[in-house]
Design a protein around this motif. Structure first.
Motif, PDB file in Angstrom:
ATOM      1  N   SER A  44       6.393  -0.836  14.172  1.00  0.00           N
ATOM      2  CA  SER A  44       7.453  -0.814  15.178  1.00  0.00           C
ATOM      3  C   SER A  44       8.559   0.057  14.609  1.00  0.00           C
ATOM      4  N   LEU A  45       9.143   0.896  15.450  1.00  0.00           N
ATOM      5  CA  LEU A  45      10.053   1.906  14.887  1.00  0.00           C
ATOM      6  C   LEU A  45      11.311   1.297  14.276  1.00  0.00           C
ATOM      7  N   GLY A  46      11.635   0.070  14.649  1.00  0.00           N
ATOM      8  CA  GLY A  46      12.762  -0.625  14.007  1.00  0.00           C
ATOM      9  C   GLY A  46      12.537  -0.833  12.517  1.00  0.00           C
ATOM     10  N   ASN A  47      11.295  -0.747  12.064  1.00  0.00           N
ATOM     11  CA  ASN A  47      10.998  -0.915  10.633  1.00  0.00           C
ATOM     12  C   ASN A  47      10.885   0.418   9.898  1.00  0.00           C
ATOM     13  N   ALA A  48      11.165   1.523  10.598  1.00  0.00           N
ATOM     14  CA  ALA A  48      10.936   2.842   9.988  1.00  0.00           C
ATOM     15  C   ALA A  48      11.781   3.047   8.722  1.00  0.00           C
ATOM     16  N   ASP A  49      13.061   2.671   8.764  1.00  0.00           N
ATOM     17  CA  ASP A  49      13.909   2.914   7.592  1.00  0.00           C
ATOM     18  C   ASP A  49      13.406   2.139   6.376  1.00  0.00           C
ATOM     19  N   LEU A  50      12.999   0.899   6.617  1.00  0.00           N
ATOM     20  CA  LEU A  50      12.467   0.098   5.505  1.00  0.00           C
ATOM     21  C   LEU A  50      11.257   0.803   4.888  1.00  0.00           C
ATOM     22  N   LEU A  51      10.338   1.240   5.750  1.00  0.00           N
ATOM     23  CA  LEU A  51       9.097   1.839   5.227  1.00  0.00           C
ATOM     24  C   LEU A  51       9.392   3.157   4.512  1.00  0.00           C
ATOM     25  N   LYS A  52      10.373   3.909   5.009  1.00  0.00           N
ATOM     26  CA  LYS A  52      10.733   5.162   4.315  1.00  0.00           C
ATOM     27  C   LYS A  52      11.355   4.838   2.960  1.00  0.00           C
ATOM     28  N   SER A  53      12.105   3.740   2.881  1.00  0.00           N
ATOM     29  CA  SER A  53      12.703   3.378   1.587  1.00  0.00           C
ATOM     30  C   SER A  53      11.623   2.999   0.572  1.00  0.00           C
ATOM     31  N   LEU A  54      10.451   2.583   1.070  1.00  0.00           N
ATOM     32  CA  LEU A  54       9.358   2.211   0.159  1.00  0.00           C
ATOM     33  C   LEU A  54       8.494   3.414  -0.222  1.00  0.00           C
ATOM     34  N   GLY A  55       8.617   4.498   0.550  1.00  0.00           N
ATOM     35  CA  GLY A  55       7.839   5.679   0.177  1.00  0.00           C
ATOM     36  C   GLY A  55       7.123   6.375   1.316  1.00  0.00           C
ATOM     37  N   ALA A  56       7.166   5.796   2.531  1.00  0.00           N
ATOM     38  CA  ALA A  56       6.521   6.489   3.651  1.00  0.00           C
ATOM     39  C   ALA A  56       7.269   7.800   3.909  1.00  0.00           C
ATOM     40  N   THR A  57       6.525   8.871   4.082  1.00  0.00           N
ATOM     41  CA  THR A  57       7.184  10.144   4.409  1.00  0.00           C
ATOM     42  C   THR A  57       7.376  10.269   5.920  1.00  0.00           C
ATOM     43  N   HIS A  58       6.527   9.578   6.698  1.00  0.00           N
ATOM     44  CA  HIS A  58       6.624   9.629   8.154  1.00  0.00           C
ATOM     45  C   HIS A  58       6.232   8.258   8.708  1.00  0.00           C
ATOM     46  N   VAL A  59       6.900   7.833   9.784  1.00  0.00           N
ATOM     47  CA  VAL A  59       6.527   6.577  10.439  1.00  0.00           C
ATOM     48  C   VAL A  59       6.244   6.869  11.908  1.00  0.00           C
ATOM     49  N   LEU A  60       5.063   6.458  12.352  1.00  0.00           N
ATOM     50  CA  LEU A  60       4.674   6.649  13.755  1.00  0.00           C
ATOM     51  C   LEU A  60       4.687   5.304  14.473  1.00  0.00           C
TER      52      LEU A  60
ATOM     53  N   VAL B  12       0.849  -1.203   0.000  1.00  0.00           N
ATOM     54  CA  VAL B  12       0.000   0.000   0.000  1.00  0.00           C
ATOM     55  C   VAL B  12       0.885   1.254   0.000  1.00  0.00           C
ATOM     56  N   ILE B  13       1.939   1.242   0.811  1.00  0.00           N
ATOM     57  CA  ILE B  13       2.837   2.408   0.847  1.00  0.00           C
ATOM     58  C   ILE B  13       3.382   2.686  -0.560  1.00  0.00           C
ATOM     59  N   GLN B  14       3.812   1.632  -1.240  1.00  0.00           N
ATOM     60  CA  GLN B  14       4.409   1.833  -2.562  1.00  0.00           C
ATOM     61  C   GLN B  14       3.361   2.317  -3.577  1.00  0.00           C
ATOM     62  N   LEU B  15       2.134   1.807  -3.451  1.00  0.00           N
ATOM     63  CA  LEU B  15       1.081   2.255  -4.366  1.00  0.00           C
ATOM     64  C   LEU B  15       0.732   3.720  -4.091  1.00  0.00           C
ATOM     65  N   ALA B  16       0.689   4.090  -2.821  1.00  0.00           N
ATOM     66  CA  ALA B  16       0.398   5.493  -2.490  1.00  0.00           C
ATOM     67  C   ALA B  16       1.485   6.400  -3.079  1.00  0.00           C
ATOM     68  N   ARG B  17       2.734   5.923  -3.013  1.00  0.00           N
ATOM     69  CA  ARG B  17       3.842   6.714  -3.592  1.00  0.00           C
ATOM     70  C   ARG B  17       3.662   6.845  -5.110  1.00  0.00           C
ATOM     71  N   LEU B  18       3.355   5.727  -5.783  1.00  0.00           N
ATOM     72  CA  LEU B  18       3.170   5.773  -7.241  1.00  0.00           C
ATOM     73  C   LEU B  18       1.978   6.650  -7.621  1.00  0.00           C
ATOM     74  N   SER B  19       0.958   6.638  -6.768  1.00  0.00           N
ATOM     75  CA  SER B  19      -0.233   7.458  -7.027  1.00  0.00           C
ATOM     76  C   SER B  19       0.024   8.927  -6.755  1.00  0.00           C
ATOM     77  N   GLY B  20       1.154   9.236  -6.140  1.00  0.00           N
ATOM     78  CA  GLY B  20       1.538  10.644  -5.968  1.00  0.00           C
ATOM     79  C   GLY B  20       1.182  11.255  -4.642  1.00  0.00           C
ATOM     80  N   PHE B  21       0.609  10.473  -3.713  1.00  0.00           N
ATOM     81  CA  PHE B  21       0.252  11.057  -2.406  1.00  0.00           C
ATOM     82  C   PHE B  21       1.475  11.785  -1.841  1.00  0.00           C
ATOM     83  N   SER B  22       1.279  13.023  -1.405  1.00  0.00           N
ATOM     84  CA  SER B  22       2.407  13.837  -0.944  1.00  0.00           C
ATOM     85  C   SER B  22       2.808  13.480   0.484  1.00  0.00           C
ATOM     86  N   THR B  23       1.815  13.129   1.305  1.00  0.00           N
ATOM     87  CA  THR B  23       2.100  12.729   2.683  1.00  0.00           C
ATOM     88  C   THR B  23       1.663  11.282   2.841  1.00  0.00           C
ATOM     89  N   ILE B  24       2.607  10.446   3.245  1.00  0.00           N
ATOM     90  CA  ILE B  24       2.299   9.016   3.429  1.00  0.00           C
ATOM     91  C   ILE B  24       2.786   8.638   4.822  1.00  0.00           C
TER      92      ILE B  24
END
Ligand SMILES: NC(=O)c1ccc[n+]([C@@H]2O[C@H](COP(=O)([O-])OP(=O)(O)OC[C@H]3O[C@@H](n4cnc5c(N)ncnc54)[C@H](OP(=O)(O)O)[C@@H]3O)[C@@H](O)[C@H]2O)c1
Length: 352
Positions: A197-213, A180-192
């Motif tokens: 778990s915060l240990g996965n934050a870097d992975l999710l940012k590499s896929l397109g998440a702009t912020h990880v909570l 879903v993160i990657q699709l949101a990035r391809l769809s152009g969502f500006s904020t994702i």
């Protein structure tokens, strides 16, 4: 000719490794030698809770990657030796199901996608059902589809179309959430914004998440922190966890006329029938009639998306022992001991 299968003999078990005939593909089907098959939470639920399946014995497993070994007489576009991936087969009309946990599977060629050279079988096996569950409730434009009906990034004008919009993905590190993160990035969502778990934050940012909570934030704080990041409620919320807490937070975080997608049909706490929020239960099976056309359009574009790196597979973790390793993997899924990886077995490595 015989193969080895993992048979779920009856509701609740046992799971038995045994010999069975290699299926013969129908005229519109290809026979695939299964090199990698992925494990899903749904497999655990069918095995442990006895839900979803009504006819036994059956073969579990939703996702396959392998090599075409036989091609039905009417099939176009596939040849023996092709490296392919597919969701396992479920016929809604007849209830017939053909699972991934076997050495050979026959499936209609329209539900198959070719694997690009840059993917391993194990990586490819992480994709079909999770990507389908991510994509169909976002992009399926069929009448009656449970979908936000966004324009898919593989359709003309779809890539980048939702610039300026904000998406929240609850369970961003799950197999579905990563797609879903990657699709949101391809769809152009500006904020994702994704929760994990915060240990996965870097992975999710590499896929397109702009912020990880942090997924452990109390629900109310999570919603407010997410709103702070996005500047208000979200145009799109995808809940890939769908427990009581995430459903409540996801519904609340969704904008007034926004779309809220969720993967399990649990009651949504706080849901208000008079609200204009649009609710969509995800349905990831390609073979369901309402999903067929959208699935086939996506599968046609998938090899290119993967080759260009527009969509990256989940990280696979191979469980040793071939089909004999499936039960241990399912038990890990049942104990929630799988984080940001997809468990995969290699059926050809099974000792009878
Ligand atoms: N409706 C359908 O058609 C359909 C199809 C397929 C699957 N499903 C369902 O969808 C769900 C997800 O499947 P999946 O294969 O993507 O799961 P998965 O990869 O096994 O999910 C594991 C991940 O969930 C995350 N997680 C668990 N609880 C969380 C929470 N409270 N907040 C945030 N993240 C949380 C964990 O993140 P961290 O590691 O970061 O902690 C973990 O990485 C399952 O319930 C499955 O049965 C539905």
């Amino acid at each position: 000719m015989q193969q080895i299968i993992l048979s779920l003999e009856a509701k609740g078990g046992p799971l038995v490794v045994k010999e069975a005939p290699i299926p013969t593909p129908g005229p519109n089907e290809v026979l695939i030698r299964v090199e990698a098959a992925a494990l899903s939470p749904g497999d655990w639920k069918i095995y442990a809770l006895g839900i979803l399946v009504y006819s036994y014995p059956t073969i579990l497993g939703f996702d396959v990657a392998g090599v075409v070994t036989e091609v039905g007489s009417e099939v176009k576009g596939y040849a023996t030796g092709d490296r392919v991936m597919c969701e396992s087969y479920y016929d809604v009309a007849t209830g017939e199901s053909r699972g991934a946990f076997q050495q050979y599977i026959a499936v209609p060629s329209v539900y198959v996608a070719k694997m690009p050279e840059n993917l391993t079988f194990e990586e490819a096996a992480t994709i079909p059902s999770s990507l389908g569950t991510a994509a169909l409730p976002l992009y399926n434009d069929a009448e009656g589809a449970s979908s936000a009906k966004l324009l898919a990034p593989w359709e003309e004008g779809g890539q980048g179309k939702y610039k300026g919009k904000a998406a929240l993905i609850l369970g961003g590190a799950s197999s579905i959430g990563q797609y879903v993160i990657q699709l949101a990035r391809l769809s152009g969502f500006s904020t994702i914004v994704a929760t994990a778990s915060l240990g996965n934050a870097d992975l999710l940012k590499s896929l397109g998440a702009t912020h990880v909570l942090d997924r452990k934030l109390p629900s109310e704080k999570l919603v407010h922190d997410a709103w702070d990041v996005a500047g208000g409620p979200f145009d799109l919320v995808y809940d890939a966890v769908a427990n009581e807490e995430t459903l409540a937070a996801g519904y609340r975080a969704t904008a007034c006329k926004g779309d809220f997608v969720y993967v399990l049909q649990n009651p949504i706490p706080g849901a208000d029938e008079s609200s204009k929020k649009r609710l969509h239960f995800a349905h990831g099976l390609y073979t369901v009639p309402v999903n067929q056309a959208a699935s086939q359009r996506m599968l046609a574009k998938l090899p290119g998306l993967l080759e260009r790196g527009d969509i990256k597979p989940n990280r696979p973790e191979v469980i040793p022992g071939g089909l004999n390793g499936v039960l241990a993997g399912l038990e890990r899924l049942g104990r929630n001991q799988v984080s940001a990886v997809k468990l995969v077995v290699r059926p050809q490595e099974t000792d009878a």
